[in-house]
Scaffold this motif. Structure first.
Motif, mmCIF file in Angstrom:
data_model
loop_
_atom_site.group_PDB
_atom_site.id
_atom_site.type_symbol
_atom_site.label_atom_id
_atom_site.label_comp_id
_atom_site.label_asym_id
_atom_site.label_seq_id
_atom_site.Cartn_x
_atom_site.Cartn_y
_atom_site.Cartn_z
ATOM 1 N N ALA A 99 0.840 -1.199 0.000
ATOM 2 C CA ALA A 99 0.000 0.000 0.000
ATOM 3 C C ALA A 99 0.879 1.255 0.000
ATOM 4 C CB ALA A 99 -0.931 -0.008 1.201
ATOM 5 N N CYS A 100 1.945 1.221 0.803
ATOM 6 C CA CYS A 100 2.842 2.377 0.875
ATOM 7 C C CYS A 100 3.592 2.587 -0.441
ATOM 8 C CB CYS A 100 3.841 2.200 2.020
ATOM 9 S SG CYS A 100 3.087 2.302 3.655
ATOM 10 N N ALA A 101 3.865 1.481 -1.136
ATOM 11 C CA ALA A 101 4.591 1.575 -2.405
ATOM 12 C C ALA A 101 3.664 1.877 -3.571
ATOM 13 C CB ALA A 101 5.346 0.276 -2.665
ATOM 14 N N GLY A 102 2.383 1.997 -3.283
ATOM 15 C CA GLY A 102 1.427 2.313 -4.351
ATOM 16 C C GLY A 102 1.023 1.126 -5.184
ATOM 17 N N LYS A 103 1.446 -0.078 -4.780
ATOM 18 C CA LYS A 103 1.084 -1.276 -5.536
ATOM 19 C C LYS A 103 -0.313 -1.771 -5.192
ATOM 20 C CE LYS A 103 5.870 -2.951 -5.787
ATOM 21 N NZ LYS A 103 6.776 -4.061 -5.428
ATOM 22 N N CYS A 104 -0.831 -1.329 -4.050
ATOM 23 C CA CYS A 104 -2.151 -1.777 -3.590
ATOM 24 C C CYS A 104 -3.012 -0.549 -3.349
ATOM 25 C CB CYS A 104 -2.014 -2.606 -2.312
ATOM 26 S SG CYS A 104 -3.587 -3.091 -1.593
ATOM 27 N N THR A 105 -4.105 -0.462 -4.088
ATOM 28 C CA THR A 105 -4.990 0.703 -3.951
ATOM 29 C C THR A 105 -6.259 0.365 -3.190
ATOM 30 O OG1 THR A 105 -6.021 0.197 -6.084
ATOM 31 C CG2 THR A 105 -4.141 1.709 -6.093
ATOM 32 N N THR A 106 -6.373 -0.871 -2.725
ATOM 33 C CA THR A 106 -7.594 -1.300 -2.023
ATOM 34 C C THR A 106 -7.433 -1.253 -0.513
ATOM 35 O OG1 THR A 106 -6.875 -3.608 -2.198
ATOM 36 C CG2 THR A 106 -8.349 -2.779 -3.920
ATOM 37 N N GLY A 107 -6.297 -0.709 -0.026
ATOM 38 C CA GLY A 107 -6.073 -0.664 1.413
ATOM 39 C C GLY A 107 -5.381 -1.909 1.903
ATOM 40 N N CYS A 108 -5.004 -1.878 3.175
ATOM 41 C CA CYS A 108 -4.271 -3.014 3.731
ATOM 42 C C CYS A 108 -4.985 -3.616 4.935
ATOM 43 C CB CYS A 108 -2.854 -2.597 4.107
ATOM 44 S SG CYS A 108 -2.771 -1.165 5.202
#
Length: 200
Positions: A99-108
């Motif tokens: 999520a921090c790297a922008g690879k996940c946009t659905t939250g963690c």
């Protein structure tokens, strides 16, 4: 000679005072219960719980953990986030990094969904083991760190039941040189059973 006056203190009888007071009207909101007539040995407040799954927010249909709780699901999820088991913690850290790297946009934050609701408290362990067994048979990569041997027994029993395997068939299966192939076919039957169950 006059007699000494009676110096004994005199008290008003409470019954005399009560007779002077107006009779109160009964309050309809007050329910009177004769406790002597209640058999408390028959009082049984059944507590129920929920068997739930934690799902990956990046793949909402991918279950990663099966658990049980008698709390609200939101409360249980907070418990997982504040004090996760080691394997769940590693999963949460991985999602956070992505999520921090922008690879996940659905939250963690994992999604928590009920698998079985209103389960009597005494049946929660068995029901949880059933759900673990069924999801493992479907190929789920569960993060449960401790899986009871009961799970394998339930899984085997469910496969044989759904495939309508008789004891004679089972003996043949054990002796069959291609029994591994047959077991894979049974697993395919179980996967179809799970897909039908989820669509309901």
């Amino acid at each position: 000679m006059e007699a000494d006056p009676d110096t004994t203190p005199r008290f008003v009888d409470p019954a005399d005072i009560a007779a002077l007071l107006p009779t109160p009207e009964p309050d309809p909101r007050v329910v009177s219960v004769d406790l002597d007539a209640v058999d408390f040995t028959e009082v049984n407040i059944a507590r129920t719980g929920t068997v739930y799954g934690l799902y990956d927010p990046r793949e909402p249909d991918r279950i990663r953990y099966v658990g049980q709780t008698v709390q609200a699901l939101e409360t249980r999820l907070s418990g997982h986030l504040s004090a996760p088991a080691p394997r769940v913690r590693a999963w949460l850290k991985q999602m956070h990094r992505e999520a921090c790297a922008g690879k996940c946009t659905t939250g963690c934050t994992p999604l928590i969904k009920p698998l079985r609701e209103d389960v009597p408290e005494g049946e929660l362990n068995r029901t949880e083991n059933e759900e673990i067994a069924w999801n493992k048979l479907a190929g789920a990569d569960l993060l449960n760190s401790v899986i009871s041997p009961e799970v394998d027994r339930i899984a085997t029993s469910r496969i044989l039941q759904d495939a309508q395997i008789t004891p004679d068939d089972l003996s043949h299966l054990r002796a069959h040189p291609s029994r591994y192939v047959l077991l894979l076919r049974l697993r395919g039957l179980m996967n179809r059973h799970l897909r039908r169950r989820r669509r309901r």
